[in-house]
Design a protein around this motif. Structure first.
Motif, mmCIF file in Angstrom:
data_model
loop_
_atom_site.group_PDB
_atom_site.id
_atom_site.type_symbol
_atom_site.label_atom_id
_atom_site.label_comp_id
_atom_site.label_asym_id
_atom_site.label_seq_id
_atom_site.Cartn_x
_atom_site.Cartn_y
_atom_site.Cartn_z
ATOM 1 N N THR A 144 26.161 34.394 30.519
ATOM 2 C CA THR A 144 25.070 34.732 31.536
ATOM 3 C C THR A 144 25.283 34.351 32.850
ATOM 4 O OG1 THR A 144 23.500 32.987 30.787
ATOM 5 C CG2 THR A 144 23.358 35.154 29.677
ATOM 6 N N LYS A 145 26.224 33.239 32.944
ATOM 7 C CA LYS A 145 26.260 32.638 34.359
ATOM 8 C C LYS A 145 27.039 33.475 35.282
ATOM 9 C CE LYS A 145 30.260 30.376 35.063
ATOM 10 N NZ LYS A 145 31.139 29.309 35.246
ATOM 11 N N GLY A 146 27.642 34.469 35.093
ATOM 12 C CA GLY A 146 28.519 35.482 35.913
ATOM 13 C C GLY A 146 30.059 35.189 35.940
ATOM 14 N N CYS A 147 30.730 35.521 36.815
ATOM 15 C CA CYS A 147 32.185 35.749 36.506
ATOM 16 C C CYS A 147 32.866 34.555 36.462
ATOM 17 C CB CYS A 147 32.846 36.473 37.604
ATOM 18 S SG CYS A 147 32.391 38.100 37.769
ATOM 19 N N PHE A 148 33.863 34.182 35.736
ATOM 20 C CA PHE A 148 34.815 33.089 35.881
ATOM 21 C C PHE A 148 36.086 33.403 35.257
ATOM 22 C CE2 PHE A 148 32.539 33.240 31.700
ATOM 23 C CZ PHE A 148 33.728 33.025 30.959
ATOM 24 N N THR A 149 37.117 32.812 35.674
ATOM 25 C CA THR A 149 38.620 33.338 35.442
ATOM 26 C C THR A 149 38.652 33.281 33.734
ATOM 27 O OG1 THR A 149 39.603 32.124 37.494
ATOM 28 C CG2 THR A 149 41.123 32.608 35.694
ATOM 29 N N GLY A 150 39.408 34.376 33.514
ATOM 30 C CA GLY A 150 39.460 34.717 31.956
ATOM 31 C C GLY A 150 38.324 35.114 31.437
ATOM 32 N N GLN A 151 37.218 35.695 31.848
ATOM 33 C CA GLN A 151 36.009 36.050 31.377
ATOM 34 C C GLN A 151 36.299 37.599 30.562
ATOM 35 O OE1 GLN A 151 33.111 37.336 34.022
ATOM 36 N NE2 GLN A 151 31.396 37.048 32.811
ATOM 37 N N GLU A 152 36.699 38.357 31.147
ATOM 38 C CA GLU A 152 37.012 39.758 30.971
ATOM 39 C C GLU A 152 37.435 39.809 29.462
ATOM 40 O OE1 GLU A 152 38.941 43.995 32.395
ATOM 41 O OE2 GLU A 152 39.582 42.080 33.421
ATOM 42 N N LEU A 153 38.450 39.337 29.132
ATOM 43 C CA LEU A 153 38.833 39.415 27.623
ATOM 44 C C LEU A 153 37.875 38.909 26.856
ATOM 45 C CD1 LEU A 153 40.939 40.177 25.545
ATOM 46 C CD2 LEU A 153 41.915 38.164 25.857
ATOM 47 N N VAL A 154 37.476 37.530 26.949
ATOM 48 C CA VAL A 154 36.602 36.920 26.379
ATOM 49 C C VAL A 154 35.237 37.344 26.035
ATOM 50 C CG1 VAL A 154 35.180 34.884 26.149
ATOM 51 C CG2 VAL A 154 37.497 34.516 26.849
ATOM 52 N N GLY A 155 34.729 38.288 27.185
ATOM 53 C CA GLY A 155 33.338 38.979 27.060
ATOM 54 C C GLY A 155 33.614 40.366 26.213
#
Length: 232
Positions: A144-155
């Motif tokens: 819920t925090k917003g974007c971070f590096t590597g987030q796309e695949l983990v999400g």
């Protein structure tokens, strides 16, 4: 991981810290770490540093300080973490300094195995957070925090029910070699096997990885001298 005897046995764990200071330290780390840095209290929080493709490079225990944050990482991954952070440190008023520290989240491999939490040997396999268990993801990732590096695949993995082929396990048996054999008995062998082990009395107690096809299989049922527990 081709040779199970290369695992760490009865070793005190060593740690390093990366101290992040400067007016942009919080905003910089907010975009690089998987936890919500802005919401961290004095107790600190466990987080992850990911590669852009969502692979876990290391876990990090983050605590706030007066003008920044202290990031504690396994000592063998200190330089890896520092290099990865500096890669994105562009036009940012944040200084990163690496140093050895005496204490970290766990004092020994025994404590790490008992907690069911990965260390440097587990992160070396290049796996996504979901391979380390749902409780590990809940402890280290904010969705819920917003974007971070590597987030796309983990999400994406989280949205799809976190179905991954490799599962971290805690296992016990008469020897490292026997536990390793059982963990490798189903699925591709490249990622399966013992990663960290120690002795707790007579049996070997270990962390490792198994292909999801091992669970419920005849191979595991027949291995009555080895217990394998998936890290939830």
């Amino acid at each position: 991981m081709d040779d199970a005897t290369d695992t760490v046995i009865d070793s005190t764990l060593q740690w390093s810290s990366i101290v992040a200071t400067g007016p942009d330290a919080e905003s910089f780390l907010q975009g690089q770490l998987s936890q919500d840095v802005a919401a961290i209290d004095a107790r600190g929080v466990s987080s992850l540093l990911l590669a852009p493709d969502g692979i876990v490079l290391t876990s990090i225990h983050v605590t706030p300080m007066l003008d920044g944050f202290v990031l504690v990482v396994p000592r063998s991954l200190g330089e890896v973490a520092l290099t990865r952070l500096r890669r994105f440190l562009l036009r940012t008023k944040c200084t990163l300094e690496l140093a050895d520290v005496a204490h970290g989240p766990y004092a020994t491999t025994e404590e790490q195995i008992a907690a069911g939490r990965p260390g440097a040997a587990e992160f070396a396999l290049g796996l996504t957070p979901q391979c380390f268990g749902a409780s590990f993801v809940a402890e280290t990732v904010s969705f819920t925090k917003g974007c971070f590096t590597g987030q796309e695949l983990v999400g994406r993995l989280d949205a799809r029910g976190s179905s991954v082929p490799w599962r971290m396990v805690r296992a016990a048996g008469p020897s490292v070699e026997r536990v390793d054999e059982v963990l490798r008995s189903k699925g591709p062998a490249a990622t399966s096997g013992v990663t960290t082990s120690t002795r707790d009395g007579a049996p070997v107690v270990a962390l490792g990885f198994a292909h999801r096809s091992l669970f419920g299989s005849e191979e595991l049922t027949r291995a009555d001298d080895v217990s394998v527990e998936e890290i939830a």
